[in-house]
Scaffold this motif. Structure first.
Motif, PDB file in Angstrom:
ATOM      1  N   ALA A 191      63.484  57.859  12.451  1.00 16.31           N
ATOM      2  CA  ALA A 191      62.386  58.838  12.352  1.00 16.31           C
ATOM      3  C   ALA A 191      61.368  58.614  13.459  1.00 16.31           C
ATOM      4  N   LEU A 192      61.136  57.366  13.844  1.00 19.95           N
ATOM      5  CA  LEU A 192      60.232  57.075  14.955  1.00 19.95           C
ATOM      6  C   LEU A 192      60.785  57.670  16.248  1.00 19.95           C
ATOM      7  N   GLN A 193      62.099  57.527  16.460  1.00 20.06           N
ATOM      8  CA  GLN A 193      62.733  58.141  17.626  1.00 20.06           C
ATOM      9  C   GLN A 193      62.628  59.666  17.552  1.00 20.06           C
ATOM     10  N   ALA A 194      62.830  60.207  16.348  1.00 17.57           N
ATOM     11  CA  ALA A 194      62.739  61.655  16.173  1.00 17.57           C
ATOM     12  C   ALA A 194      61.342  62.160  16.515  1.00 17.57           C
ATOM     13  N   ASN A 195      60.307  61.439  16.083  1.00 17.71           N
ATOM     14  CA  ASN A 195      58.934  61.854  16.363  1.00 17.71           C
ATOM     15  C   ASN A 195      58.630  61.829  17.861  1.00 17.71           C
ATOM     16  N   LEU A 196      59.206  60.861  18.576  1.00 16.41           N
ATOM     17  CA  LEU A 196      59.040  60.816  20.032  1.00 16.41           C
ATOM     18  C   LEU A 196      59.679  62.042  20.686  1.00 16.41           C
ATOM     19  N   GLN A 197      60.850  62.441  20.167  1.00 19.00           N
ATOM     20  CA  GLN A 197      61.517  63.624  20.705  1.00 19.00           C
ATOM     21  C   GLN A 197      60.755  64.900  20.359  1.00 19.00           C
TER      22      GLN A 197
ATOM     23  N   ALA B 128      65.913  59.107  24.293  1.00 21.06           N
ATOM     24  CA  ALA B 128      66.610  59.858  23.244  1.00 21.06           C
ATOM     25  C   ALA B 128      67.825  59.062  22.786  1.00 21.06           C
ATOM     26  N   PRO B 129      68.080  59.006  21.476  1.00 26.40           N
ATOM     27  CA  PRO B 129      69.239  58.243  20.991  1.00 26.40           C
ATOM     28  C   PRO B 129      70.559  58.900  21.363  1.00 26.40           C
ATOM     29  N   ILE B 130      71.586  58.089  21.533  1.00 24.30           N
ATOM     30  CA  ILE B 130      72.938  58.606  21.746  1.00 24.30           C
ATOM     31  C   ILE B 130      73.408  59.203  20.425  1.00 24.30           C
ATOM     32  N   GLN B 131      73.760  60.491  20.431  1.00 28.95           N
ATOM     33  CA  GLN B 131      74.101  61.170  19.183  1.00 28.95           C
ATOM     34  C   GLN B 131      75.591  61.452  19.027  1.00 28.95           C
ATOM     35  N   SER B 132      76.330  61.478  20.137  1.00 25.37           N
ATOM     36  CA  SER B 132      77.751  61.826  20.038  1.00 25.37           C
ATOM     37  C   SER B 132      78.478  61.355  21.294  1.00 25.37           C
ATOM     38  N   ARG B 133      79.792  61.562  21.289  1.00 28.34           N
ATOM     39  CA  ARG B 133      80.605  61.192  22.465  1.00 28.34           C
ATOM     40  C   ARG B 133      80.194  61.994  23.686  1.00 28.34           C
ATOM     41  N   GLN B 134      79.726  63.219  23.488  1.00 27.72           N
ATOM     42  CA  GLN B 134      79.347  64.085  24.610  1.00 27.72           C
ATOM     43  C   GLN B 134      78.164  63.524  25.390  1.00 27.72           C
ATOM     44  N   ASP B 135      77.423  62.585  24.814  1.00 26.28           N
ATOM     45  CA  ASP B 135      76.251  62.028  25.484  1.00 26.28           C
ATOM     46  C   ASP B 135      76.583  60.904  26.461  1.00 26.28           C
ATOM     47  N   TRP B 136      77.819  60.351  26.370  1.00 21.99           N
ATOM     48  CA  TRP B 136      78.067  59.180  27.232  1.00 21.99           C
ATOM     49  C   TRP B 136      79.469  59.127  27.857  1.00 21.99           C
ATOM     50  N   MET B 137      80.439  59.898  27.380  1.00 19.87           N
ATOM     51  CA  MET B 137      81.798  59.813  27.930  1.00 19.87           C
ATOM     52  C   MET B 137      81.917  60.622  29.217  1.00 19.87           C
ATOM     53  N   TRP B 138      81.283  60.124  30.293  1.00 20.09           N
ATOM     54  CA  TRP B 138      81.345  60.812  31.580  1.00 20.09           C
ATOM     55  C   TRP B 138      82.750  60.809  32.165  1.00 20.09           C
ATOM     56  N   PHE B 139      83.560  59.768  31.844  1.00 21.07           N
ATOM     57  CA  PHE B 139      84.884  59.627  32.445  1.00 21.07           C
ATOM     58  C   PHE B 139      85.864  60.664  31.905  1.00 21.07           C
ATOM     59  N   LEU B 140      85.500  61.350  30.822  1.00 22.36           N
ATOM     60  CA  LEU B 140      86.334  62.440  30.307  1.00 22.36           C
ATOM     61  C   LEU B 140      85.707  63.805  30.571  1.00 22.36           C
ATOM     62  N   GLY B 141      84.631  63.815  31.363  1.00 23.47           N
ATOM     63  CA  GLY B 141      83.993  65.064  31.736  1.00 23.47           C
ATOM     64  C   GLY B 141      83.094  65.668  30.674  1.00 23.47           C
ATOM     65  N   PHE B 142      82.717  64.868  29.648  1.00 24.54           N
ATOM     66  CA  PHE B 142      81.859  65.385  28.581  1.00 24.54           C
ATOM     67  C   PHE B 142      80.414  65.560  29.042  1.00 24.54           C
TER      68      PHE B 142
ATOM     69  N   PHE C 216      68.778  65.117  14.163  1.00 21.79           N
ATOM     70  CA  PHE C 216      68.188  64.202  13.175  1.00 21.79           C
ATOM     71  C   PHE C 216      68.213  64.817  11.780  1.00 21.79           C
ATOM     72  N   ARG C 217      68.690  66.044  11.667  1.00 11.13           N
ATOM     73  CA  ARG C 217      68.644  66.753  10.391  1.00 11.13           C
ATOM     74  C   ARG C 217      69.390  66.010   9.291  1.00 11.13           C
ATOM     75  N   SER C 218      70.543  65.398   9.594  1.00 12.02           N
ATOM     76  CA  SER C 218      71.318  64.721   8.548  1.00 12.02           C
ATOM     77  C   SER C 218      70.574  63.522   7.977  1.00 12.02           C
ATOM     78  N   ILE C 219      69.650  62.945   8.754  1.00  9.75           N
ATOM     79  CA  ILE C 219      68.870  61.802   8.267  1.00  9.75           C
ATOM     80  C   ILE C 219      67.634  62.279   7.520  1.00  9.75           C
ATOM     81  N   LEU C 220      67.002  63.334   8.021  1.00 10.51           N
ATOM     82  CA  LEU C 220      65.733  63.791   7.453  1.00 10.51           C
ATOM     83  C   LEU C 220      65.919  64.895   6.419  1.00 10.51           C
ATOM     84  N   ALA C 221      67.167  65.242   6.111  1.00 10.53           N
ATOM     85  CA  ALA C 221      67.516  66.141   4.998  1.00 10.53           C
ATOM     86  C   ALA C 221      66.853  67.514   5.150  1.00 10.53           C
TER      87      ALA C 221
END
Length: 489
Positions: A301-307, A341-355, A64-69
């Motif tokens: 930010a609401l999602q970030a606070n939950l995390q 938790a929000p999906i942040q990158s391809r590594q969070d959901w591309m199971w078919f490529l072994g990520f 979340f750093r890129s959003i919350l600076a």
């Protein structure tokens, strides 16, 4: 005695930046904006005194750093997080009409601004204390504690004092930009942070995560210095698009730029004419993204606070049940906190490529929750944002009336103008908020250049576009002072 009367002595005495008494020349506005930007970059490079050798530990804000600076391990450790969290609380309280404040009343405006500052100070403490005293986010130097005779606890107190000062500084830096500069400080700091990552991702020879930037990598591929598999094989094609080649990231980045600029240009223009000056005409634009993308910061930010809550529970609650959250090396890997938790990158959901090794069903549920949260949350916060920032039908009608303008073919009456605005503003606000939420999730899922979160890039493009429009408007007002007088600018 109501809460306003009880809190008034405190809220009216909160320090604030004095508003300019008259018109601020455009060059001076640019000077203030540039000065604050330079100060921000300087403070993000001032390390916290008292950290152990090796610097800061894991980033509390994480992706979340890129959003919350801000900057991990620096005076700007908290970034705009406390400001955004305080805005969420005020948005929710205002949306539920629990504050009882009329923002058209000068007295209530002062109370609202004082309450906002007080909430920011509270959020600085609520965010900074667990960041310093829990986990390994800002590990203190034991040697310094012994030499000063204050122990580790004393060093933690010194670190907290520094990030508290940094949080207060960024609050007033934001206020200076809003009153004396161009745009808003929050938007400016997001642009600054994301732009750094984006430039590094394009041109750095040793970019984020040890991977070179896009252009140096392709120079290496062309010259043979960087080995890459044949694009005719599945492995080589994957490496070209998803690995070192970063082609999909480049396509996503360019696509976000194009879609946001196009969406910002889509608008319904309501014709206006001046009641007293013949031939003086104008248009009131109701944009597709009418509430701007700033409400999206509130949703993320609401999602970030939950995390953050999940991380704190993991650090302090040794017997936390697995269904609530499972953590590996500080990263959530299962349980309720993983699903929200929000999906942040391809590594969070591309199971078919072994990520990822997560089950496809669990991934689908997590993606669905993220989409629902962002789309519905984007629409709700957009509505709150429009109502609390004076962009709703009633407030807009009053602004048009006070400027001496009217809608041709309709009586010059605020109620009549308000009814016309109600045909467009509420619907466009909801559609625009939901659209931005959808774009943010899709951008995160596909990934972008420089490891910038899709949401961060989306915010940066939109804020930059609006900043360009505001600069163009300021230049127009500077060239034609009569227009400034007409619109009370």
């Amino acid at each position: 005695m109501g809460w306003k009367e009880a809190a008034e002595p405190v809220l009216t005495r909160m320090p604030s930046v004095v508003r300019p008494e008259g018109h601020v020349p455009f060059r001076r506005k640019l000077g203030w904006t540039a000065g604050i930007l330079v100060l921000y970059f300087f403070l993000t490079n001032v390390p916290l005194f008292g950290l152990q050798t090796g610097g800061a530990g894991s980033d509390f804000y994480g992706q979340f750093r890129s959003i919350l600076a801000g900057g991990q391990g620096s005076i700007m450790q908290l970034g705009i997080g406390p400001i955004v969290t305080a805005s969420i609380v005020l948005q929710l309280l205002g949306g539920a009409d629990l504050l009882g404040l009329d923002t058209d009343d000068p007295r209530d405006q002062v109370l609202y601004q004082g309450l906002q500052k007080l909430l920011v100070v509270v959020m600085i403490c609520l965010t900074g204390l667990p960041m310093v005293f829990a986990g390994n986010f800002l590990p203190p130097s034991e040697a310094l504690g012994q030499s000063l005779g204050v122990g580790v606890g004393g060093v933690r107190g010194i670190i907290f004092a520094q990030i508290f000062v940094g949080g207060v500084l960024i609050l007033f830096m934001d206020e200076i930009v809003s009153k004396w500069g161009v745009g808003s400080g929050v938007g400016l700091f997001i642009i600054a942070g994301v732009s750094q990552q984006l430039v590094a991702g394009l041109f750095s020879w040793q970019s984020l995560g040890g991977q070179s930037g896009f252009f140096p990598t392709w120079v290496g591929i062309i010259t043979g210095a960087v080995e890459i598999g044949s694009p005719l094989t599945p492995g080589g094609l994957s490496d070209l698009f998803l690995g070192q080649g970063q082609i999909l990231a480049l396509i996503t980045t360019v696509l976000i730029f194009a879609v946001v600029v196009y969406a910002e240009s889509v608008r319904v223009e309501i014709p206006l004419s001046h009641a007293n000056v013949k031939g003086a005409r104008g248009r009131f634009p109701v944009k597709l993204i009418y509430a701007s993308v700033l409400p999206m910061i509130l949703v993320r930010a609401l999602q970030a606070n939950l995390q953050f809550l999940g991380q704190i529970l993991n650090n302090w609650w040794a017997g936390m049940p697995a269904w609530l959250g499972q953590y590996t090396q500080g990263q959530v890997t299962g349980g309720l906190f993983w699903y929200i938790a929000p999906i942040q990158s391809r590594q969070d959901w591309m199971w078919f490529l072994g990520f990822t090794s997560q089950e496809p069903t669990a991934i689908a549920i997590r993606v669905a929750i993220d989409l629902i949260f962002m789309i519905i949350g984007g629409a709700i916060f957009a509505i709150f944002w429009v109502e609390t920032t004076g962009m709703g039908p009633e407030a807009t009608a009053k602004q048009i009336q006070n400027s001496g303008m009217q809608i041709p073919g309709f009586r010059r009456n605020p109620q009549v103008i308000e009814k016309v605005m109600e045909r467009y503003i509420p619907q466009v606000t909801v559609i625009g908020g939901a659209l931005v939420g959808l774009l943010a999730v899709l951008a995160n899922m596909l990934g972008t250049i420089g490891g910038v979160s899709g949401t961060g890039l989306l915010l940066t493009v939109s804020i930059t576009y609006k900043l360009y429009e505001e600069i163009a408007e300021e230049q127009l007002m500077e060239m034609h002072p009569m227009m400034r007088e007409m619109f009370n600018n």
